[in-house]
Design a protein around this motif. Sequence first.
Motif, mmCIF file in Angstrom:
data_model
loop_
_atom_site.group_PDB
_atom_site.id
_atom_site.type_symbol
_atom_site.label_atom_id
_atom_site.label_comp_id
_atom_site.label_asym_id
_atom_site.label_seq_id
_atom_site.Cartn_x
_atom_site.Cartn_y
_atom_site.Cartn_z
ATOM 1 N N LYS A 1 1.021 -1.867 0.332
ATOM 2 C CA LYS A 1 0.217 -0.038 -0.186
ATOM 3 C C LYS A 1 0.646 1.248 0.609
ATOM 4 C CE LYS A 1 -4.034 -1.903 2.315
ATOM 5 N NZ LYS A 1 -4.709 -2.310 2.926
ATOM 6 N N LEU A 2 1.908 1.791 0.512
ATOM 7 C CA LEU A 2 3.356 2.157 0.370
ATOM 8 C C LEU A 2 2.951 2.379 -0.820
ATOM 9 C CD1 LEU A 2 4.672 1.819 4.814
ATOM 10 C CD2 LEU A 2 3.000 3.634 3.981
ATOM 11 N N GLY B 1 -11.668 5.684 -9.280
ATOM 12 C CA GLY B 1 -11.663 6.210 -8.103
ATOM 13 C C GLY B 1 -12.448 7.480 -7.542
ATOM 14 N N ALA C 1 3.982 6.717 -0.985
ATOM 15 C CA ALA C 1 4.577 6.830 0.239
ATOM 16 C C ALA C 1 5.511 6.601 0.115
ATOM 17 C CB ALA C 1 3.550 6.121 1.390
ATOM 18 N N VAL D 1 2.073 1.587 -3.621
ATOM 19 C CA VAL D 1 1.385 1.717 -4.627
ATOM 20 C C VAL D 1 0.617 3.011 -4.526
ATOM 21 C CG1 VAL D 1 -0.704 1.044 -5.502
ATOM 22 C CG2 VAL D 1 0.403 -0.926 -4.825
ATOM 23 N N SER D 2 0.726 3.855 -3.010
ATOM 24 C CA SER D 2 0.341 5.563 -3.032
ATOM 25 C C SER D 2 1.620 6.220 -2.993
ATOM 26 C CB SER D 2 -0.333 5.392 -1.525
ATOM 27 O OG SER D 2 0.204 5.423 -0.715
#
Length: 120
Positions: A22-23, A116, A28, A25-26
Amino acid sequence: MISLNYRDSRPIYEQIKDGLKKLMVSGALAADEKLPSVRVLATQLSINPNTIQRAYNELESEGYIYSIPGKGSFAAGDVGADESRKRELKEKVRELIAELRYLGVSEEELLALLKGEETT
């Protein structure tokens, strides 16, 4: 960075793996950014380093991270090279879409999800 839920039915290493994905893909975690060492992350999360190592190994096999001996693990810049992972994820999306349609979610709502956009 990553939070663990000890009541979650998923194993801890999967929660770590999913959290790191998630980090990445986002955005971050940027491409080629160094991940915390196994020991540092294990200390931060108060868990066994072998658990972190397992998560890192799986992320590397899926193409999300790469390792340089003596330097550490880094977020991969181009995850798109793993065609088998793409097929696997597309199949999951198909299953979710089928279930959402069964539950009465309209095509417009599905398209909004893909774009989205917030839906109610």
